[in-house]
Design a protein around this motif. Sequence first.
Motif, PDB file in Angstrom:
ATOM      1  N   TYR A  66       2.803 -11.465   8.153  1.00 37.49           N
ATOM      2  CA  TYR A  66       2.535 -12.407   9.234  1.00 37.49           C
ATOM      3  C   TYR A  66       1.455 -11.827  10.137  1.00 37.49           C
ATOM      4  O   TYR A  66       1.560 -10.683  10.599  1.00 37.49           O
ATOM      5  N   GLU A 106      -0.586 -12.656  13.671  1.00 38.61           N
ATOM      6  CA  GLU A 106      -0.658 -13.522  14.850  1.00 38.61           C
ATOM      7  C   GLU A 106      -2.017 -14.206  14.908  1.00 38.61           C
ATOM      8  O   GLU A 106      -3.063 -13.559  14.812  1.00 38.61           O
ATOM      9  N   TRP A 161       4.845  -9.335  23.086  1.00 38.65           N
ATOM     10  CA  TRP A 161       4.675  -9.816  21.706  1.00 38.65           C
ATOM     11  C   TRP A 161       5.712  -9.175  20.786  1.00 38.65           C
ATOM     12  O   TRP A 161       6.358  -9.857  19.984  1.00 38.65           O
ATOM     13  N   ARG A 198       8.742 -10.980  18.609  1.00 37.56           N
ATOM     14  CA  ARG A 198       8.865 -10.874  17.147  1.00 37.56           C
ATOM     15  C   ARG A 198      10.238 -10.310  16.750  1.00 37.56           C
ATOM     16  O   ARG A 198      10.837 -10.753  15.766  1.00 37.56           O
ATOM     17  N   GLU A 255       4.549  -7.567  10.233  1.00 39.72           N
ATOM     18  CA  GLU A 255       3.859  -8.505  11.095  1.00 39.72           C
ATOM     19  C   GLU A 255       2.818  -7.757  11.919  1.00 39.72           C
ATOM     20  O   GLU A 255       3.029  -6.590  12.274  1.00 39.72           O
ATOM     21  N   ALA A 301      -0.674  -8.029  14.966  1.00 37.47           N
ATOM     22  CA  ALA A 301      -1.469  -8.765  15.945  1.00 37.47           C
ATOM     23  C   ALA A 301      -2.640  -7.887  16.352  1.00 37.47           C
ATOM     24  O   ALA A 301      -2.574  -6.656  16.274  1.00 37.47           O
TER      25      ALA A 301
END
Length: 445
Positions: A77, A79, A91, A95, A112, A114
Amino acid sequence: MSRVAGADESYLLAESNFGLSAPIQYLWIYATDPGANAVKGLRDQLAAGVLDRRVVRARVPLARHRWVRAHQIPDVYTEARVIGDDDVSDWADTRLRMADLEPAAGAGWRLECAHTESGRLVLSLLVSHMITDGQGLYNALAAAHAGTSTSTLPTADDVRGWAGLRGDLADSGSQVVEAASAMRVVAKELWRQRKRGGAAKPTRPASMLASPSADDDAPDTTLAIVDIPKNEWIGTAKQHGGTPNGLLIAVLGGVVQRAGCPLTDDEMRICIAVNRREDGDDRANASGGVWIRIRDEIGPERGLGEIRALCKNALREYATSGNDKVADNLQPIVRLLPKKLIGKMMRSVVGPDATVSNLGVAPATSIELGELTAESFAIRAIMVGHTAADRRRQGPAIAAWAVEYGDKVTVTIFGIHPDYFGDTDSVRKQISEELTAWGLSATFW
């Protein structure tokens, strides 16, 4: 070990019967982006190793379920928006709270990431506690770093047919014997504790059972991450006659005191995680815990010598299955009980006031990605699904994890009790004040 056993089974029972889950989060911040290929390479290696597992239910009553290979590679994933550098903590908290993992079905982990306005990469690894513990994740990351990830688990095909049924029959028989033995051990230990007056009381003070606000209006759990200079952390522990582990215990105990959290019998009961994983041990969970009980005020004036002695005694007793005979032998018995009775038992168990887990010095392989070394690293876990009433009644009220790397120690806090640790600003203030009392600098994420 391909059977779902020990803590694995406890998490499976809690999730399948009562909707409770326990996601772990490993969190890294890299000064620059090592590139999508580096992140996907880590994902592919983790998917080839010990995290790749799902549950196949046993076909014979009383037999333990099995772990098998899941053969699933989760998407990474990313962001969509670029986040502010000051928004990393928010953030990461989001998550973690949104972790949508289904470990029994084979979806037990996810990567994940970002990007921040300054070009940093924030990477989050979410993993269900059902499929691994902290040290297990360290091992998985080491294998991924070396490119040697592998799994010794059977495939679903391996446990089908007569061979699998025969294995379930054998395991069922062994578990009946194990349960009978466990019942004898538990009965003997409870009798021994009763004679010496050492059994913990099964209730909390009335103030801990009170519900000053309706569950619908009760605050959620809280999260905080704080960096402390490693030289200060180690030096302060030594100066006060203790160890970094004892300092973590003292700091968290001090936070409990500052919050005004009432105690049972005027004792603060702290559970300390213990690593029981040996070389080559690929069990999902291989950790235990010991309890210490501290009377009177905790603080720099008292020092850490007493906490150090209490920890040594608890670990020595644990090594010989002393005070933890009951906990270590409940699993084979619980497996025989109906769901309703298991739920009643779970609600009647009173946890400690606080839990601590010191992950020690992070191996280099756990903080490196591509050619980069993380400038910040944090480890934590939460429990999802408990009502506010449960969090008031059972404990722990608060939990903390610590990890050392580079020139930092990063401590993560999970505030659980809604009435004493339900406000993030208050929790951060209590942590800051306690660290200041010990002469420690603090930088919150």
